[in-house]
Design an enzyme around this catalytic site. Structure first.
Site, PDB file in Angstrom:
ATOM      1  N   GLU A   1       0.904  -1.190   0.140  1.00  0.00           N
ATOM      2  CA  GLU A   1      -0.131  -0.054  -0.129  1.00  0.00           C
ATOM      3  C   GLU A   1       0.930   1.353   0.196  1.00  0.00           C
ATOM      4  O   GLU A   1       1.856   1.269   0.874  1.00  0.00           O
ATOM      5  CB  GLU A   1      -0.945   0.027   1.300  1.00  0.00           C
ATOM      6  CG  GLU A   1      -1.718   1.408   1.527  1.00  0.00           C
ATOM      7  CD  GLU A   1      -2.553   1.205   2.631  1.00  0.00           C
ATOM      8  OE1 GLU A   1      -3.082   1.896   3.291  1.00  0.00           O
ATOM      9  OE2 GLU A   1      -2.640  -0.228   3.130  1.00  0.00           O
TER      10      GLU A   1
ATOM     11  N   ASP B   1       0.189   5.116   0.910  1.00  0.00           N
ATOM     12  CA  ASP B   1      -0.667   6.322   1.063  1.00  0.00           C
ATOM     13  C   ASP B   1      -0.147   7.972   1.047  1.00  0.00           C
ATOM     14  O   ASP B   1       1.158   7.971   1.232  1.00  0.00           O
ATOM     15  CB  ASP B   1      -0.943   6.137   2.736  1.00  0.00           C
ATOM     16  CG  ASP B   1      -1.565   5.034   3.298  1.00  0.00           C
ATOM     17  OD1 ASP B   1      -2.561   4.590   2.351  1.00  0.00           O
ATOM     18  OD2 ASP B   1      -1.420   4.407   4.353  1.00  0.00           O
TER      19      ASP B   1
ATOM     20  N   GLU C   1      -1.455  11.573   1.902  1.00  0.00           N
ATOM     21  CA  GLU C   1      -2.576  12.397   2.400  1.00  0.00           C
ATOM     22  C   GLU C   1      -2.018  13.778   2.798  1.00  0.00           C
ATOM     23  O   GLU C   1      -1.083  14.143   3.379  1.00  0.00           O
ATOM     24  CB  GLU C   1      -2.854  11.706   3.881  1.00  0.00           C
ATOM     25  CG  GLU C   1      -3.325  10.287   3.890  1.00  0.00           C
ATOM     26  CD  GLU C   1      -3.294   9.718   5.170  1.00  0.00           C
ATOM     27  OE1 GLU C   1      -3.823  10.318   6.242  1.00  0.00           O
ATOM     28  OE2 GLU C   1      -2.876   8.758   5.548  1.00  0.00           O
TER      29      GLU C   1
ATOM     30  N   ASN D   1       3.156   6.937   3.759  1.00  0.00           N
ATOM     31  CA  ASN D   1       3.384   5.857   4.367  1.00  0.00           C
ATOM     32  C   ASN D   1       3.622   4.747   3.312  1.00  0.00           C
ATOM     33  O   ASN D   1       2.665   4.984   2.356  1.00  0.00           O
ATOM     34  CB  ASN D   1       2.717   5.616   5.381  1.00  0.00           C
ATOM     35  CG  ASN D   1       3.161   4.313   6.204  1.00  0.00           C
ATOM     36  OD1 ASN D   1       4.149   3.987   6.242  1.00  0.00           O
ATOM     37  ND2 ASN D   1       2.340   4.339   7.509  1.00  0.00           N
TER      38      ASN D   1
END
Length: 65
Positions: free
Chosen positions: A10, A12, A14, A29
């Site tokens: 994954e 991330d 943001e 991340n």
């Protein structure tokens, strides 16, 4: 972006809000085989709410930029 399963991968990305006068920041991340702990928070040198911006992510087997 995320894959399925217990050993998921994954990425991330943001944008974080701020209090008046504080810089905006972006937090990233990366999870590889279900393991994260690669969190980074960067202060932005611009206000991302004032204009339209284009963001790109480059990745391959060795790096994410």
């Amino acid at each position: 972006m995320s894959s399925d399963g217990p050993s998921h991968n994954e990425f991330d990305f943001e944008f974080l809000g701020n209090t008046t006068g504080e810089p905006y920041s972006v937090q990233t991340n990366v999870y590889v085989n279900g393991v994260g702990n690669r969190e980074q928070r960067l202060n932005l040198w611009f206000d991302p709410t004032k204009d339209f911006h284009t963001y790109s992510i480059f990745w391959n087997q060795r790096q994410v930029v």
